[in-house]
Scaffold this active site. Structure first.
Site, PDB file in Angstrom:
ATOM      1  N   HIS A 181      -7.611  -5.002  -0.577  1.00  0.00           N
ATOM      2  CA  HIS A 181      -6.566  -4.458  -0.006  1.00  0.00           C
ATOM      3  C   HIS A 181      -5.879  -4.740   1.184  1.00  0.00           C
ATOM      4  O   HIS A 181      -4.535  -5.043   1.132  1.00  0.00           O
ATOM      5  CB  HIS A 181      -6.811  -2.872  -0.022  1.00  0.00           C
ATOM      6  N   SER A 215       0.837  -1.370   0.133  1.00  0.00           N
ATOM      7  CA  SER A 215      -0.052   0.083  -0.055  1.00  0.00           C
ATOM      8  C   SER A 215       0.875   1.408   0.078  1.00  0.00           C
ATOM      9  O   SER A 215       1.760   1.237  -0.804  1.00  0.00           O
ATOM     10  CB  SER A 215      -0.920  -0.124   1.313  1.00  0.00           C
TER      11      SER A 215
END
Ligand SMILES: *[C@@H]1O[C@H](CO)[C@@H](O)[C@H](O)[C@H]1NC(C)=O
Ligand SMILES: *[C@@H]1O[C@H](CO)[C@@H](O)[C@H](O)[C@H]1NC(C)=O
Length: 556
Positions: free
Chosen positions: A532, A327
């Site tokens: 994610h 990320s």
């Protein structure tokens, strides 16, 4: 009326779910509405039912607060409205993409927050605009007059949300109840406690950045202590947005990547960016003062990362390391390498898990709503403040929390800004593990970090933080912040991404792939629903991601 499963842990389940309470709540809300600004509302409510969720009451306080704020805002914009001179220099193609400086503050007297209007008909400030469980209150001057804007923002996120059955909602609810009763160590343990628990040797290091922040690094030694740590190649792990070093450890040995790498013979270092739970000291700024929080992704990339990487290499007495970023951990790497190409000498290879660079197609409603191109921008911008990113309960509710609750029905998950921003794939996780994540995340970030991503949604580029035209000119010498040029990142890179990621959309990762000059692998996780957060927390992550990654590392 919909019932709210998975209510706060300490609240008595039966009281809240009973219809009696619903009626009482409705009566109470009517009372509150009647009393409007009267603070006695608080007391009345307390007598009615001490177990009732506090949302409604806060909201009434909040209405007063907002009106006051808006009046102040309106006044101050009159004073600070941009001068004619700089307007003439303004020369962008698409003015609608540009943030506040040239757009007038909208006179929108309605509270944005859906919690005000959960009782449906009793709306003090005009119509409720509702789209599939997402509710926005709109006043007479609201920029939002129909569901189109809401739909535009929430549609893509909705497409990837997994339906949770009533039965599973109940299971999720139960694990939260259970977790608090049993006080599981995993729930509260920090990184060093976890490493101790699992009998991994470790060192804790503190490194000072050139702008005064003290950052904590963890270094994992081999479990057996048979291998000399000096012989081990260094691998540096950088956590994602709102995260910390904990994220690489929470699933435990044989599951989390940090342990697997250590077992595979690497000298594992875990970084922590300024502002997260392990990096909250500064030479002169106090963490409770907004000054401490005046940093964006740029400062993390250009001050934190070099300080940590140099320190790890120096301490390990090595010249190169393998970098793994999840990320935001990948965002800051690309920003650093684009700005200081000399760092390429220190990198063996870089693995980007769910890389966040281009944000054009981001699904996260929170980032879409806070993008300068959004009709909600002005309102949310002032609401987010200028320090630590700590949105209020009401705000979290509006930017995705109520959609989450509609789907998952768990207040405890849906009031956690990390879940609300990044999305959650409950099916991919052990339910027992969700409270563990919820108690470790968010680990702290600045508002500017989040805003910088949101700016990327509007600009379609990967740029430095946008302060507004005038300040940009002073800081950067241009009205627009400079771009980070991905074609300059000349190190071997591996990109792992997934189809349903809310933050790193496949199309945006594809664009990054095209621009980077040296991509070794471009790999989509072969799992239909992989989110994610699944890169760190899915029960299938070891099999789908880490095994491949560790195999791949042997080639470099
Ligand atoms: C983790 O928690 C323990 C116990 O509260 C504390 O002694 C230790 O300093 C903490 N470690 C870090 C890195 O904060
Ligand atoms: C990025 O760098 C490349 C190669 O150095 C150059 O050709 C290109 O024009 C740059 N792009 C931007 C937007 O500055």
């Amino acid at each position: 009326m919909r019932k709210n499963d998975c209510i706060k842990w300490q609240v008595n389940q039966q009281t809240v779910q009973s219809t009696q309470t619903s009626t009482m709540r409705a009566v109470y809300v009517l009372l509150c509405l009647a009393l409007a600004r009267d603070s006695s509302c608080n007391i009345v409510r307390h007598q009615l039912n001490p177990h009732m969720d506090t949302l409604d009451v806060n909201t009434m306080d909040y209405v007063d607060h907002r009106q006051h704020q808006t009046e102040k805002e309106m006044k101050s914009t009159q004073h600070t409205s941009t001068s004619q001179e700089s307007k003439e220099h303004y020369n962008y193609d698409d003015i609608s993409d540009y943030p506040s400086a040239y757009r007038t503050v909208k006179n929108w007297n309605a509270p944005l927050f859906s919690t005000v209007i959960t009782q449906g008909d009793q709306v003090p400030y005009g119509d409720v605009i509702e789209w599939r469980g997402v509710k926005i209150a709109a006043g007479p001057n609201s920029p939002v007059s129909d569901t189109k804007e809401i739909e535009r923002i929430f549609r893509d996120a909705y497409k990837t949300v997994q339906h949770v059955s009533e039965e599973d909602k109940k299971k999720i609810h139960d694990v939260f109840q259970q977790a608090i009763v049993s006080h599981e160590a995993d729930l509260v343990y920090n990184a060093t406690q976890l490493l101790k628990l699992h009998k991994y040797g470790f060192e804790e290091h503190v490194v000072k950045t050139d702008d005064g922040y003290y950052l904590t690094l963890f270094r994992i030694k081999s479990k057996q202590d048979t291998l000399d740590v000096k012989q081990r190649p260094v691998v540096f792990l950088m956590h994602g947005v709102l995260g910390s070093a904990d994220d690489w450890l929470l699933m435990g040995p044989e599951h989390s990547l940090a342990y697997l790498l250590s077992d595979a013979g690497y000298d594992v270092w875990l970084g922590n960016t300024r502002g997260n739970k392990y990096s909250r000291h500064h030479a002169s700024k106090h963490v409770h003062h907004p000054d401490f929080w005046q940093f964006s992704i740029d400062e993390i990339a250009l001050h934190d990362l070099p300080a940590m990487l140099d320190y790890a290499l120096k301490t390990a007495e090595q010249t190169k390391l393998t970098y793994i970023g999840h990320s935001q951990g990948s965002t800051v790497f690309f920003a650093l390498l684009a700005s200081k190409p000399e760092y390429k000498e220190k990198i063996t290879i870089m693995y980007a898990l769910a890389p966040m660079v281009y944000m054009t197609n981001v699904r996260s409603p929170l980032l879409r709503m806070t993008a300068p191109s959004s009709q909600f921008y002005e309102r949310l911008f002032s609401e987010l403040g200028h320090g630590q990113f700590q949105p209020s309960k009401e705000l979290i509710h509006t930017v995705g929390g109520n959609m989450c609750e509609w789907e998952i029905g768990c207040k405890h998950i849906c009031s956690n800004v990390h879940f609300v921003m990044a999305g959650i794939d409950t099916a991919g996780m052990d339910y027992d593990f969700i409270p563990v994540i919820a108690s470790h995340l968010p680990a702290g970030a600045s508002t500017r970090q989040i805003l910088q991503y949101a700016q990327g949604v509007a600009s379609h580029e990967f740029r430095k933080f946008d302060y507004g035209l005038d300040i940009n000119k002073k800081i950067y010498g241009h009205h627009q912040p400079p771009q980070y040029n991905m074609t300059e990142v000349n190190v071997p890179v591996v990109l792992y991404y997934s189809e349903e990621d809310w933050l790193a959309h496949p199309r945006d990762v594809e664009r990054l792939h095209k621009e980077l000059p040296n991509v070794k692998e471009f790999y989509q996780i072969p799992e239909e629903h992989f989110s994610h957060m699944d890169f760190q927390f899915s029960k299938r992550a070891p099999e789908l991601v880490y095994k491949r990654l560790i195999e791949s590392m042997k080639n470099y």
